[in-house]
Design a protein around this motif. Sequence first.
Motif, PDB file in Angstrom:
ATOM      1  N   LYS A  57       0.811  -1.104   0.114  1.00 18.35           N
ATOM      2  CA  LYS A  57      -0.101  -0.163  -0.077  1.00 18.35           C
ATOM      3  C   LYS A  57       0.933   1.433  -0.250  1.00 18.35           C
ATOM      4  CE  LYS A  57      -3.953  -1.908   2.380  1.00 18.35           C
ATOM      5  NZ  LYS A  57      -4.822  -2.085   3.603  1.00 18.35           N
ATOM      6  N   GLN A  58       2.094   1.058   0.622  1.00 22.05           N
ATOM      7  CA  GLN A  58       2.809   2.407   0.686  1.00 22.05           C
ATOM      8  C   GLN A  58       3.438   2.451  -0.497  1.00 22.05           C
ATOM      9  OE1 GLN A  58       6.286   2.100   3.531  1.00 22.05           O
ATOM     10  NE2 GLN A  58       6.345   4.210   3.508  1.00 22.05           N
ATOM     11  N   ARG A  59       3.929   1.513  -1.267  1.00 22.10           N
ATOM     12  CA  ARG A  59       4.597   1.670  -2.455  1.00 22.10           C
ATOM     13  C   ARG A  59       3.668   2.397  -3.414  1.00 22.10           C
ATOM     14  NH1 ARG A  59       9.304  -1.222  -3.784  1.00 22.10           N
ATOM     15  NH2 ARG A  59       9.979  -2.428  -1.859  1.00 22.10           N
ATOM     16  N   ILE A  60       2.358   1.638  -3.401  1.00 21.27           N
ATOM     17  CA  ILE A  60       1.452   2.549  -4.391  1.00 21.27           C
ATOM     18  C   ILE A  60       0.971   3.920  -4.128  1.00 21.27           C
ATOM     19  CG2 ILE A  60      -1.060   2.447  -5.445  1.00 21.27           C
ATOM     20  CD1 ILE A  60      -0.907  -0.466  -5.051  1.00 21.27           C
ATOM     21  N   SER A  61       0.868   4.220  -2.713  1.00 20.46           N
ATOM     22  CA  SER A  61       0.718   5.549  -2.293  1.00 20.46           C
ATOM     23  C   SER A  61       1.835   6.554  -2.781  1.00 20.46           C
ATOM     24  CB  SER A  61       0.466   5.500  -0.615  1.00 20.46           C
ATOM     25  OG  SER A  61       0.212   6.649  -0.139  1.00 20.46           O
ATOM     26  N   LEU A  62       2.918   6.066  -2.533  1.00 17.47           N
ATOM     27  CA  LEU A  62       4.285   6.980  -2.695  1.00 17.47           C
ATOM     28  C   LEU A  62       4.247   7.270  -4.447  1.00 17.47           C
ATOM     29  CD1 LEU A  62       6.947   5.579  -0.341  1.00 17.47           C
ATOM     30  CD2 LEU A  62       5.715   7.602  -0.111  1.00 17.47           C
ATOM     31  N   LYS A  63       3.934   6.131  -4.953  1.00 22.93           N
ATOM     32  CA  LYS A  63       4.035   6.262  -6.565  1.00 22.93           C
ATOM     33  C   LYS A  63       2.900   7.308  -7.249  1.00 22.93           C
ATOM     34  CE  LYS A  63       5.534   5.413 -10.546  1.00 22.93           C
ATOM     35  NZ  LYS A  63       6.885   6.010 -11.151  1.00 22.93           N
ATOM     36  N   THR A  64       1.810   7.256  -6.300  1.00 21.88           N
ATOM     37  CA  THR A  64       0.692   8.020  -6.802  1.00 21.88           C
ATOM     38  C   THR A  64       1.066   9.357  -6.321  1.00 21.88           C
ATOM     39  OG1 THR A  64      -0.831   6.149  -6.204  1.00 21.88           O
ATOM     40  CG2 THR A  64      -1.748   8.463  -6.357  1.00 21.88           C
ATOM     41  N   GLY A  66       3.963  10.606  -6.701  1.00 22.59           N
ATOM     42  CA  GLY A  66       5.047  10.984  -7.733  1.00 22.59           C
ATOM     43  C   GLY A  66       6.492  11.079  -6.650  1.00 22.59           C
ATOM     44  N   ILE A  67       6.641  10.104  -5.739  1.00 16.80           N
ATOM     45  CA  ILE A  67       7.636   9.996  -5.102  1.00 16.80           C
ATOM     46  C   ILE A  67       8.389   8.793  -5.715  1.00 16.80           C
ATOM     47  CG2 ILE A  67       8.687   9.530  -2.861  1.00 16.80           C
ATOM     48  CD1 ILE A  67       6.378  11.000  -1.523  1.00 16.80           C
ATOM     49  N   ARG A  68       9.744   8.858  -5.798  1.00 24.69           N
ATOM     50  CA  ARG A  68      10.335   7.821  -6.564  1.00 24.69           C
ATOM     51  C   ARG A  68      10.323   6.644  -5.481  1.00 24.69           C
ATOM     52  NH1 ARG A  68      16.353   7.578  -9.062  1.00 24.69           N
ATOM     53  NH2 ARG A  68      16.301   5.436  -9.443  1.00 24.69           N
ATOM     54  N   VAL A  69      10.230   5.690  -5.801  1.00 32.70           N
ATOM     55  CA  VAL A  69      10.180   4.330  -5.050  1.00 32.70           C
ATOM     56  C   VAL A  69      10.984   3.488  -5.597  1.00 32.70           C
ATOM     57  CG1 VAL A  69       8.894   2.419  -4.100  1.00 32.70           C
ATOM     58  CG2 VAL A  69       7.874   4.687  -4.541  1.00 32.70           C
ATOM     59  N   ASN A  70      12.091   2.798  -4.677  1.00 31.37           N
ATOM     60  CA  ASN A  70      13.101   1.865  -4.993  1.00 31.37           C
ATOM     61  C   ASN A  70      12.988   0.815  -4.079  1.00 31.37           C
ATOM     62  OD1 ASN A  70      13.586   4.037  -6.939  1.00 31.37           O
ATOM     63  ND2 ASN A  70      15.890   3.664  -6.490  1.00 31.37           N
TER      64      ASN A  70
END
Length: 70
Positions: A57-64, A66-70
């Motif tokens: 959920k956090q990965r999707i939220s960050l991506k939504t 516009g925060i780069r997720v690695n």
Amino acid sequence: MNDLNQIMTEITQLTVNIENNYPELYTFLDENPITIPSEIDPKVDLAAYQDYLESLKQRISLKTWGIRVN
């Protein structure tokens, strides 16, 4: 439906969502620490599945946002 089944259903739904809508994140799912056990015979409990669900959920939220997720 018990808690584990509910969590597993949510994990499956989020994984499909990531695969279809965020393919750039899908490649990172295998790198999640929950999928790399540090013990020979790891015990995966309800809390571990819940943590994994929250990380998805956090990965999707960050991506939504516009925060780069690695």
